[in-house]
Design a protein around this motif. Structure first.
Motif, PDB file in Angstrom:
ATOM      1  N   PHE A 104       0.862  -1.172   0.000  1.00 36.53           N
ATOM      2  CA  PHE A 104       0.000   0.000   0.000  1.00 36.53           C
ATOM      3  C   PHE A 104       0.902   1.228   0.000  1.00 36.53           C
ATOM      4  CE2 PHE A 104      -3.450  -2.589   2.081  1.00 36.53           C
ATOM      5  CZ  PHE A 104      -4.387  -2.394   1.075  1.00 36.53           C
ATOM      6  N   VAL A 105       0.662   2.161  -0.915  1.00 38.75           N
ATOM      7  CA  VAL A 105       1.418   3.412  -0.932  1.00 38.75           C
ATOM      8  C   VAL A 105       0.465   4.536  -0.544  1.00 38.75           C
ATOM      9  CG1 VAL A 105       2.890   4.944  -2.273  1.00 38.75           C
ATOM     10  CG2 VAL A 105       2.862   2.501  -2.777  1.00 38.75           C
ATOM     11  N   LEU A 106       0.786   5.251   0.535  1.00 41.55           N
ATOM     12  CA  LEU A 106      -0.064   6.310   1.054  1.00 41.55           C
ATOM     13  C   LEU A 106       0.691   7.630   1.047  1.00 41.55           C
ATOM     14  CD1 LEU A 106      -0.336   3.599   3.185  1.00 41.55           C
ATOM     15  CD2 LEU A 106      -2.404   4.880   3.682  1.00 41.55           C
ATOM     16  N   SER A 107      -0.037   8.710   0.832  1.00 44.46           N
ATOM     17  CA  SER A 107       0.600  10.023   0.782  1.00 44.46           C
ATOM     18  C   SER A 107       0.842  10.548   2.196  1.00 44.46           C
ATOM     19  CB  SER A 107      -0.280  11.002  -0.002  1.00 44.46           C
ATOM     20  OG  SER A 107      -1.560  11.116   0.593  1.00 44.46           O
ATOM     21  N   THR A 108       1.979  11.214   2.362  1.00 47.44           N
ATOM     22  CA  THR A 108       2.274  11.840   3.643  1.00 47.44           C
ATOM     23  C   THR A 108       1.406  13.083   3.815  1.00 47.44           C
ATOM     24  OG1 THR A 108       4.080  13.075   2.601  1.00 47.44           O
ATOM     25  CG2 THR A 108       4.643  11.001   3.711  1.00 47.44           C
ATOM     26  N   ALA A 109       1.215  13.475   5.071  1.00 48.34           N
ATOM     27  CA  ALA A 109       0.370  14.624   5.404  1.00 48.34           C
ATOM     28  C   ALA A 109       1.222  15.708   6.050  1.00 48.34           C
ATOM     29  CB  ALA A 109      -0.740  14.183   6.362  1.00 48.34           C
ATOM     30  N   PRO A 110       0.687  16.926   6.137  1.00 50.46           N
ATOM     31  CA  PRO A 110       1.397  17.956   6.907  1.00 50.46           C
ATOM     32  C   PRO A 110       1.595  17.505   8.357  1.00 50.46           C
ATOM     33  CG  PRO A 110      -0.391  18.919   5.621  1.00 50.46           C
ATOM     34  CD  PRO A 110      -0.542  17.428   5.506  1.00 50.46           C
ATOM     35  N   ASP A 111       2.554  18.114   9.026  1.00 49.24           N
ATOM     36  CA  ASP A 111       2.882  17.687  10.387  1.00 49.24           C
ATOM     37  C   ASP A 111       1.671  17.716  11.312  1.00 49.24           C
ATOM     38  OD1 ASP A 111       5.455  17.295   9.608  1.00 49.24           O
ATOM     39  OD2 ASP A 111       6.187  19.231  10.346  1.00 49.24           O
ATOM     40  N   VAL A 125      10.506  13.687   1.925  1.00 55.27           N
ATOM     41  CA  VAL A 125      10.135  15.072   1.637  1.00 55.27           C
ATOM     42  C   VAL A 125       9.956  15.312   0.150  1.00 55.27           C
ATOM     43  CG1 VAL A 125      11.226  15.963   3.713  1.00 55.27           C
ATOM     44  CG2 VAL A 125      12.571  15.721   1.631  1.00 55.27           C
ATOM     45  N   ASP A 126      10.335  14.346  -0.686  1.00 51.31           N
ATOM     46  CA  ASP A 126      10.155  14.498  -2.131  1.00 51.31           C
ATOM     47  C   ASP A 126       9.866  13.138  -2.743  1.00 51.31           C
ATOM     48  OD1 ASP A 126      12.628  13.133  -2.347  1.00 51.31           O
ATOM     49  OD2 ASP A 126      13.731  15.023  -2.329  1.00 51.31           O
ATOM     50  N   LEU A 167      10.349   3.447 -10.746  1.00 55.18           N
ATOM     51  CA  LEU A 167      10.975   4.595 -10.104  1.00 55.18           C
ATOM     52  C   LEU A 167      11.945   4.097  -9.034  1.00 55.18           C
ATOM     53  CD1 LEU A 167       7.728   6.688  -9.521  1.00 55.18           C
ATOM     54  CD2 LEU A 167       9.382   7.002 -11.363  1.00 55.18           C
ATOM     55  N   THR A 168      13.146   4.644  -9.030  1.00 54.76           N
ATOM     56  CA  THR A 168      14.126   4.280  -8.017  1.00 54.76           C
ATOM     57  C   THR A 168      13.906   5.156  -6.781  1.00 54.76           C
ATOM     58  OG1 THR A 168      15.752   3.635  -9.689  1.00 54.76           O
ATOM     59  CG2 THR A 168      16.572   4.078  -7.468  1.00 54.76           C
ATOM     60  N   VAL A 169      13.729   4.521  -5.635  1.00 56.45           N
ATOM     61  CA  VAL A 169      13.454   5.249  -4.396  1.00 56.45           C
ATOM     62  C   VAL A 169      14.398   4.767  -3.306  1.00 56.45           C
ATOM     63  CG1 VAL A 169      11.030   5.720  -4.921  1.00 56.45           C
ATOM     64  CG2 VAL A 169      11.663   3.584  -3.784  1.00 56.45           C
ATOM     65  N   THR A 170      14.536   5.600  -2.282  1.00 54.84           N
ATOM     66  CA  THR A 170      15.399   5.281  -1.139  1.00 54.84           C
ATOM     67  C   THR A 170      14.541   5.228   0.122  1.00 54.84           C
ATOM     68  OG1 THR A 170      17.276   6.393  -2.163  1.00 54.84           O
ATOM     69  CG2 THR A 170      17.393   6.000   0.218  1.00 54.84           C
ATOM     70  N   LEU A 171      14.809   4.249   0.969  1.00 54.12           N
ATOM     71  CA  LEU A 171      14.079   4.114   2.220  1.00 54.12           C
ATOM     72  C   LEU A 171      14.615   5.142   3.214  1.00 54.12           C
ATOM     73  CD1 LEU A 171      11.865   2.341   3.528  1.00 54.12           C
ATOM     74  CD2 LEU A 171      13.688   0.986   4.549  1.00 54.12           C
ATOM     75  N   ASP A 194       3.169  13.845  -4.568  1.00 55.17           N
ATOM     76  CA  ASP A 194       3.356  13.811  -6.020  1.00 55.17           C
ATOM     77  C   ASP A 194       3.761  12.428  -6.510  1.00 55.17           C
ATOM     78  OD1 ASP A 194       5.760  13.973  -4.706  1.00 55.17           O
ATOM     79  OD2 ASP A 194       6.733  15.253  -6.204  1.00 55.17           O
ATOM     80  N   LEU A 195       4.523  11.683  -5.702  1.00 48.63           N
ATOM     81  CA  LEU A 195       4.901  10.323  -6.088  1.00 48.63           C
ATOM     82  C   LEU A 195       3.683   9.404  -6.078  1.00 48.63           C
ATOM     83  CD1 LEU A 195       6.932   8.119  -6.754  1.00 48.63           C
ATOM     84  CD2 LEU A 195       7.446   7.913  -4.318  1.00 48.63           C
ATOM     85  N   VAL A 196       2.833   9.518  -5.045  1.00 46.81           N
ATOM     86  CA  VAL A 196       1.629   8.687  -4.982  1.00 46.81           C
ATOM     87  C   VAL A 196       0.710   9.008  -6.149  1.00 46.81           C
ATOM     88  CG1 VAL A 196      -0.342   8.012  -3.564  1.00 46.81           C
ATOM     89  CG2 VAL A 196       1.818   8.598  -2.474  1.00 46.81           C
TER      90      VAL A 196
END
Length: 839
Positions: A104-111, A125-126, A167-171, A194-196
């Motif tokens: 499951f890929v979920l978008s991050t939210a504001p703090d 952050v990106d 897409l290449t991503v880093t943990l 934007d990635l999601v």
């Protein structure tokens, strides 16, 4: 009369122990059921509420909503809103050295609205970073700083599959596990919005998907109610249908949606609680009948000195109320203790920290009220019987309900009418596969059987009692004593009959359902296991030799491409198979492979397929197989007629199109199938996702049946336990009634061992007859129930679980023997002289 009642409870407290235990178990079951409901709701609210833990308002978006970006722009302009998070989620695939893993890929939210908690690292952050949950990181062997590909399947505008987006991503971090049940089953990955969004676009040029929910944080410049009103107005003005709720209201709505608006678990458990209470009422009524009969002289004496019938009845009911209240309190405490233990155990498990104990006031009140009321109801008939005779006639024995009495004839008539009516409805329901017709029929017929029980159960006990004749005097006396009081024998046996019938009904129903579904699975899922992409034809043949050596494999068959379609269907590989070879590996007896036909999996939506032949294209009709676990297939004779034409598209297909079909040993259980799957993966060097088939579905289905059967049997065991308490209670009271008789038998030469044996045989006769008759009824009800529920979708053949039925009988007999130990010990311990001196 209150003082009289209290004196009776103090003087004869031991006689009320069995009643108290029965009430305590029945009330405990009912209260625990209601506590399960409350605990489930509280746990769901806490787990679902974790998603909205920081939100003041939650917006559920409907028609007219734009993308997540558009939604955030619209809502962030509302006065009083400090932060907006339009949640995005999709399913993607991590490409790891150990193989692909869906996530499951979920978008991050504001703090202000981010609900996930970091265990290590930081949130991305990106679009170059992601996080993953702690459990998945451990299982997949991932650590902060690892890089890998995140892939998403793409399609052309015409629906044709395209090379996946990679897409290449880093943990960047590892998060704590989410408690949200909607995210169960797959690892949870957080990524930048934007990635999601890019992963959610499956086709080139496709617009971003519509946002479905948005969370709002409210600053101190406005109230939540004002922002709620302004949000609803802004969305309505923009043509967006939406529901704006507080976070608490949204959790309540999600809980209702997750449970379908109803609490099915509570309904099922309440049904079993009703059974336990019914059996409890039978035991209580039987016990109080004996207690009142034993005190006939006392009650008659009270009548002679001026006590009225109402006072006598009130005295007996006060006794019942005291016993019911004390036992109900203990039952509620027992239920709370059991639930606390279960919730503590669940909370100790990793990932289930959200388990929350909730004891609704309704569970306490319902337990206390039902416990007291059912005790009073069960004691009412004995209390009424205590005042039904005049004082001078009090020593006359009560008239038993037989076919020679008016009461017996009325009971026989009503019982037979219910049996006939219920059997008719049950038969119609089974014949027409109508469960809603069969269910009331089964209930009515079983009630009719219980009404007629006093007319045939004592006779059955008498008939079976003849088998005890070889045991000598103890055996003959036991057969006589078992039916000396037919009403008591019937009540005791009926209580056990209810529990055993329902237990065996579930066992027989589960066995019949399993047989029916296995036959249906064999027809709809003819291949036990299929191994995909094992290489070329030569590699597939070699793989057959390898897997045939594995324990649990009955037969194996290699399939390789024999033809390829060259029409609109694209480069569709078609495999050739000999009907004789197919018969060795396929489960379905109805699947017959014929020549000049292309067999396609279910929902192929093709009516014909054009194959390349040596003399040109050949168009063949399509016959769908009623399963998706199949591949396009023709017979070897059809392949030979096509000739050895060049196969267009084979180069594109590659050399990995070989497939294995396996038939497994029928004796393999779930662990065996899963173990064999692992052995195949290791032996052939393939990925686990390449090995699938009906055997995995079959064992999963059987596991569900086994779990349901285990739970149901455990629940109904409460009813059986209560009934066996009734057996022990009946023997105890019988021993008290026959003190002088037992002492006289001892004086005439009956040994202590023979006296104990007599009571043991008496208990076995009552319990054995009830259990045997209950098994018979249970098998019939189980078969007809399955026929009414599943007859429309699968042929149902009765399947009797003989070993399980023998186990039920053995448990009933052993429990009856154990129930006779204390009464027999009490009877044998009393000396003949003391017993003869008893008043």
């Amino acid at each position: 009369m209150l003082q009289v009642a209290l004196a009776q409870v103090r003087a004869y407290g031991r006689r009320f122990i069995a009643v108290g235990l029965a009430v305590m178990l029945g009330v405990g079951f009912l209260s625990a059921t209601l506590m399960v409901s409350g605990t489930t709701q509280a746990s769901l609210q806490q787990s679902l509420g974790a998603t909205y833990a920081k939100a003041d308002l939650v917006v559920s978006l409907g028609e007219g909503a734009g993308s997540a970006v558009e939604t955030e722009q619209l809502l962030s302009g509302i006065d009083g809103v400090s932060a907006v998070h339009a949640a995005q989620r999709t399913i993607s695939t991590l490409s790891l050295p150990t193989g692909p893993a869906d996530v499951f890929v979920l978008s991050t939210a504001p703090d202000e609205l981010q609900s996930s908690t970091l265990a290590d690292g930081r949130l991305p952050v990106d679009g170059t970073g992601i996080t993953i949950d702690k459990t998945a990181a451990s299982q997949l062997g991932l650590g902060v700083g690892d890089s890998f590909a995140l892939e998403q399947t793409q399609y052309s505008p015409d629906g044709e599959p395209l090379p996946p987006k990679s897409l290449t991503v880093t943990l960047t971090g590892i998060t704590e596990n989410s408690a949200d049940p909607y995210l169960a089953g797959l690892p949870q990955v957080y990524a930048a919005p934007d990635l999601v969004e890019s992963l959610s676009i499956f086709a080139p040029g496709e617009a971003p998907p519509q946002a479905t929910t948005a969370q709002l944080a409210v600053d101190g410049s406005a109230t939540v109610a004002d922002v709620r009103t302004a949000t609803a107005s802004a969305l309505s003005a923009s043509g967006v249908s939406a529901e704006v709720r507080t976070s608490a209201e949204q959790v309540t709505a999600d809980v209702a949606a997750l449970s379908g608006g109803t609490d099915q678990l509570t309904v099922i458990l309440l049904a079993f609680a009703v059974v336990a209470i019914l059996v409890t009422v039978l035991v209580i009524a039987n016990t109080f009948s004996v207690l009142v009969a034993q005190r006939t002289r006392d009650l008659a004496l009270l009548r002679c000195i001026g006590a009225s019938r109402a006072q006598i009845r009130r005295s007996v009911l006060i006794e019942a109320g005291i016993v019911g209240l004390v036992s109900s309190v203990l039952g509620v405490l027992l239920a709370a203790g059991v639930m606390w233990a279960l919730v503590s155990l669940a909370a100790a498990q990793d990932g289930t920290e959200f388990a929350t104990l909730a004891i609704p006031p309704s569970s306490v009140l319902a337990g206390l009220i039902v416990g007291v009321v059912m005790t009073l109801v069960a004691a009412f008939v004995p209390a009424r019987a205590a005042t039904a005779v005049a004082p001078l006639e009090a020593l006359r024995p009560a008239e038993d309900a037989t076919t020679k009495t008016r009461r017996g004839k009325a009971r026989l008539f009503l019982g037979l009418m219910l049996v006939l009516l219920g059997a008719g409805l049950l038969g119609v329901g089974a014949a027409s596969s109508a469960l809603l017709v069969a269910l009331p029929g089964g209930v009515l017929s079983f009630v009719g059987v219980l009404l007629c029980a006093s007319l045939f159960l004592p006779a059955l006990v008498t008939a079976v009692g003849k088998l005890a004749t070889p045991l000598g005097v103890p055996g003959r006396l036991a057969a006589i004593n078992a039916v000396r009081n037919p009403a008591r024998t019937t009540a005791t046996a009926s209580a056990l009959l209810v529990g055993v019938t329902l237990v065996t009904m579930m066992m027989a129903g589960a066995q019949t359902s399993r047989t029916a579904f296995e036959a249906e699975l064999g027809a709809n899922y003819p291949v036990d296991l299929a191994v995909q992409e094992v290489g070329s034809a030569a590699a597939a043949d070699a793989a057959v030799t390898t897997v045939e050596r594995l324990d649990g494999v009955d037969a194996a068959l290699a399939l390789s491409v024999a033809a390829v379609s060259d029409d609109a269907a694209g480069a569709l590989p078609v495999y050739a198979i000999s009907p004789d070879e197919a018969e060795a590996v396929l489960r379905s007896e109805d699947l017959e492979l014929v020549d000049d036909v292309v067999f396609m999996p279910q929902d192929s939506r093709l009516t014909e397929v054009t194959l390349a032949g040596a003399d040109g294209p050949v168009t063949l009709p399509v016959q769908e197989v009623q399963t998706q676990i199949f591949v396009p297939t023709i017979t070897t004779a059809t392949a030979a007629e096509l000739g050895t034409a060049p196969l267009p598209g084979v180069a594109a297909l590659g050399d990995g199109t070989g497939i294995l079909w396996l038939k497994l040993d029928d004796s393999l259980d779930a662990a065996g199938v899963n173990g064999l799957r692992s052995d195949i993966v290791e032996a052939l060097g393939v990925s686990e996702y390449q090995v699938n088939g009906a055997a995995i579905e079959r064992v999963s289905f059987n596991q569900i049946i086994d779990v349901i059967l285990l739970v149901v049997t455990a629940l109904l065991a409460v009813a059986v336990l209560i009934a066996l308490i009734g057996v022990a209670n009946t023997l105890s009271l019988s021993v008290l009634e026959r003190t002088r008789e037992s002492s006289l038998l001892r004086a005439l030469g009956l040994t202590r061992a023979q006296l104990r044996g007599m009571l043991a045989v008496e208990a076995v006769l009552i319990a054995g007859v009830a259990a045997a008759f209950g098994c018979l009824l249970g098998v019939v009800y189980g078969w007809l129930g399955v026929q009414s529920a599943l007859g429309a979708i699968a042929p149902v053949t009765p399947s009797i679980p003989w070993l399980q039925l023998l186990g039920v009988l053995a448990v009933a007999v052993i429990a009856a023997l154990l129930a006779s130990v204390l009464p027999a010990r009490r009877a044998a311990r009393l000396s003949p002289v003391e017993g003869l001196a008893t008043a």
